[in-house]
Design an enzyme around this catalytic site. Structure first.
Site, PDB file in Angstrom:
ATOM      1  N   ARG A  73      34.832  35.137  30.134  1.00  0.00           N
ATOM      2  CA  ARG A  73      34.700  33.697  30.350  1.00  0.00           C
ATOM      3  C   ARG A  73      33.237  33.287  30.246  1.00  0.00           C
ATOM      4  O   ARG A  73      32.329  34.133  30.202  1.00  0.00           O
ATOM      5  CB  ARG A  73      35.225  33.312  31.735  1.00  0.00           C
ATOM      6  CG  ARG A  73      34.490  34.000  32.872  1.00  0.00           C
ATOM      7  CD  ARG A  73      34.798  33.363  34.219  1.00  0.00           C
ATOM      8  NE  ARG A  73      34.283  34.170  35.313  1.00  0.00           N
ATOM      9  CZ  ARG A  73      33.030  34.194  35.717  1.00  0.00           C
ATOM     10  NH1 ARG A  73      32.120  33.462  35.082  1.00  0.00           N
ATOM     11  NH2 ARG A  73      32.651  34.964  36.727  1.00  0.00           N
ATOM     12  N   GLY A  75      29.922  31.107  31.952  1.00  0.00           N
ATOM     13  CA  GLY A  75      29.341  31.103  33.282  1.00  0.00           C
ATOM     14  C   GLY A  75      28.733  32.441  33.657  1.00  0.00           C
ATOM     15  O   GLY A  75      28.547  33.331  32.830  1.00  0.00           O
ATOM     16  N   LYS A  76      28.422  32.567  34.961  1.00  0.00           N
ATOM     17  CA  LYS A  76      27.727  33.748  35.441  1.00  0.00           C
ATOM     18  C   LYS A  76      28.568  34.465  36.493  1.00  0.00           C
ATOM     19  O   LYS A  76      29.785  34.425  36.451  1.00  0.00           O
ATOM     20  CB  LYS A  76      26.349  33.357  35.966  1.00  0.00           C
ATOM     21  CG  LYS A  76      25.426  32.822  34.871  1.00  0.00           C
ATOM     22  CD  LYS A  76      23.985  32.850  35.310  1.00  0.00           C
ATOM     23  CE  LYS A  76      23.048  32.539  34.171  1.00  0.00           C
ATOM     24  NZ  LYS A  76      21.643  32.831  34.538  1.00  0.00           N
ATOM     25  N   ILE A  77      27.901  35.113  37.454  1.00  0.00           N
ATOM     26  CA  ILE A  77      28.609  35.939  38.420  1.00  0.00           C
ATOM     27  C   ILE A  77      29.131  35.107  39.587  1.00  0.00           C
ATOM     28  O   ILE A  77      28.495  34.129  40.009  1.00  0.00           O
ATOM     29  CB  ILE A  77      27.692  37.076  38.942  1.00  0.00           C
ATOM     30  CG1 ILE A  77      28.503  38.095  39.745  1.00  0.00           C
ATOM     31  CG2 ILE A  77      26.528  36.510  39.765  1.00  0.00           C
ATOM     32  CD1 ILE A  77      27.748  39.385  40.022  1.00  0.00           C
ATOM     33  N   TRP A  79      32.251  35.380  43.143  1.00  0.00           N
ATOM     34  CA  TRP A  79      33.113  36.219  43.978  1.00  0.00           C
ATOM     35  C   TRP A  79      34.472  35.549  44.091  1.00  0.00           C
ATOM     36  O   TRP A  79      34.575  34.313  44.152  1.00  0.00           O
ATOM     37  CB  TRP A  79      32.505  36.378  45.377  1.00  0.00           C
ATOM     38  CG  TRP A  79      33.412  37.042  46.375  1.00  0.00           C
ATOM     39  CD1 TRP A  79      33.609  38.378  46.548  1.00  0.00           C
ATOM     40  CD2 TRP A  79      34.254  36.392  47.337  1.00  0.00           C
ATOM     41  NE1 TRP A  79      34.518  38.610  47.553  1.00  0.00           N
ATOM     42  CE2 TRP A  79      34.930  37.394  48.053  1.00  0.00           C
ATOM     43  CE3 TRP A  79      34.501  35.055  47.661  1.00  0.00           C
ATOM     44  CZ2 TRP A  79      35.843  37.120  49.074  1.00  0.00           C
ATOM     45  CZ3 TRP A  79      35.411  34.765  48.670  1.00  0.00           C
ATOM     46  CH2 TRP A  79      36.063  35.792  49.371  1.00  0.00           C
ATOM     47  N   HIS A  80      35.530  36.363  44.127  1.00  0.00           N
ATOM     48  CA  HIS A  80      36.873  35.885  44.444  1.00  0.00           C
ATOM     49  C   HIS A  80      37.403  36.714  45.610  1.00  0.00           C
ATOM     50  O   HIS A  80      37.103  37.909  45.725  1.00  0.00           O
ATOM     51  CB  HIS A  80      37.822  36.049  43.257  1.00  0.00           C
ATOM     52  CG  HIS A  80      37.427  35.276  42.044  1.00  0.00           C
ATOM     53  ND1 HIS A  80      37.149  33.931  42.085  1.00  0.00           N
ATOM     54  CD2 HIS A  80      37.267  35.664  40.754  1.00  0.00           C
ATOM     55  CE1 HIS A  80      36.832  33.525  40.871  1.00  0.00           C
ATOM     56  NE2 HIS A  80      36.887  34.551  40.049  1.00  0.00           N
ATOM     57  N   ALA A 184      34.006  26.612  41.894  1.00  0.00           N
ATOM     58  CA  ALA A 184      33.368  27.094  40.676  1.00  0.00           C
ATOM     59  C   ALA A 184      34.354  27.011  39.520  1.00  0.00           C
ATOM     60  O   ALA A 184      35.568  27.164  39.711  1.00  0.00           O
ATOM     61  CB  ALA A 184      32.896  28.532  40.856  1.00  0.00           C
ATOM     62  N   ALA A 199      37.925  28.222  40.990  1.00  0.00           N
ATOM     63  CA  ALA A 199      38.081  28.883  42.284  1.00  0.00           C
ATOM     64  C   ALA A 199      37.630  27.900  43.352  1.00  0.00           C
ATOM     65  O   ALA A 199      36.455  27.520  43.397  1.00  0.00           O
ATOM     66  CB  ALA A 199      37.251  30.160  42.337  1.00  0.00           C
ATOM     67  N   CYS A 215      26.666  32.144  40.602  1.00  0.00           N
ATOM     68  CA  CYS A 215      26.543  31.306  39.398  1.00  0.00           C
ATOM     69  C   CYS A 215      25.112  31.259  38.878  1.00  0.00           C
ATOM     70  O   CYS A 215      24.760  30.369  38.097  1.00  0.00           O
ATOM     71  CB  CYS A 215      27.066  29.889  39.661  1.00  0.00           C
ATOM     72  SG  CYS A 215      28.774  29.843  40.230  1.00  0.00           S
TER      73      CYS A 215
END
Length: 269
Positions: A73, A75-77, A79-80, A184, A199, A215
């Protein structure tokens, strides 16, 4: 636009492993491209996991070597995990695809969802997702006893909030009265069909975000519905509200292909 199909894939004790959900996304994506299924939104929770989009820098990943799943995808990093409602809209869009318009529609549905629970949220120019705005800089509390005029995050490219105590932690952005992201968004479009999605932080433990640069943003933080409203809110409460607003925004969208501006052809001399 055709009617949306919602798939509730798993929540709580039945939270869905990220890789399992990613495989299901790809399966539904292929079926949607072949017109075998209608536009579909997969909704779920994940067990704790860090995922990194294509633009993630090494300096934004966990310092302790915690595993990160690299995904396709934008975007950047991020957490989920538990307390976060994740949605993967898999839609066929007209070509040439207007990716920004798709992101704005997702943002709008989530802004409406937050408003229904009594929380005002908005967009921030140049930053995707849904945000709770902080106070003006001059009204924010000082960090570490220093004026925000000397906030090192704004002047030192190598400053790392993860190494400088809880006063800089993304999870404490609300206490600092800074802008903080409550939802996000990161997507991919392949063959004119969308993947990945959003998310929404309902009631997670936001300290998970303190181990990364969420992000890639160092001068803001993260929020949740429960923390902002000061009361317990569950995924079960938010789920039907999100579905209703997604249905309203996405089904009623006037989908148009992105306008392609063509430059005038030069006449040979």
């Amino acid at each position: 636009m055709s009617e949306l199909r919602f798939v509730r894939m798993g929540f709580g004790a039945e939270a869905v492993d990220y890789r399992v959900a990613w495989d299901e996304q790809r399966r539904v994506h292929a079926a949607r491209f072949a017109d075998e299924v209608p536009d579909t939104v997969i909704l779920l929770e994940h067990p704790p996991v860090y995922t990194a989009g294509r633009r993630t820098a090494d300096s934004e990943r966990p310092l302790d070597g915690t595993p990160v799943i690299d995904v396709d995808r934008g975007g950047k990093i991020t957490w989920h995990g538990p307390g976060q409602l994740v949605g993967y809209p898999i839609q066929k869009l007209p070509r040439p695809v207007d990716v920004v318009a798709h992101v704005r529609r997702l943002e709008e549905a989530l802004i409406r969802t937050c408003a229904e629970f009594g929380l005002e949220t908005t967009r921030v120019e140049g930053r995707s997702g849904v945000w709770v705005l902080g106070d003006p800089v001059e009204r924010r509390p000082a960090l570490g006893g220093l004026s925000l005029d000397f906030d090192p995050r704004l002047t030192d490219d190598e400053f790392d909030p993860r190494l400088n105590g809880p006063e800089y932690a993304p999870s404490n952005a609300g206490q600092r009265r800074e802008d903080r992201k409550i939802a996000a968004i990161g997507i991919r479009v392949a063959k004119g069909v969308t993947m990945h999605g959003f998310a929404l932080n309902v009631n997670p433990d936001n300290k998970w975000f303190d181990r990364i640069i969420p992000c890639g943003i160092r001068d803001a933080g993260v929020a949740s519905l429960a923390n902002e409203l000061g009361r317990d809110i569950t995924i079960a409460e938010v789920l039907p509200v999100v579905e209703r607003h997604l249905r309203d925004v996405l089904e009623n969208a006037d989908l148009k292909p992105r306008v392609v501006e063509r430059t005038a052809e030069k006449t040979p001399a």
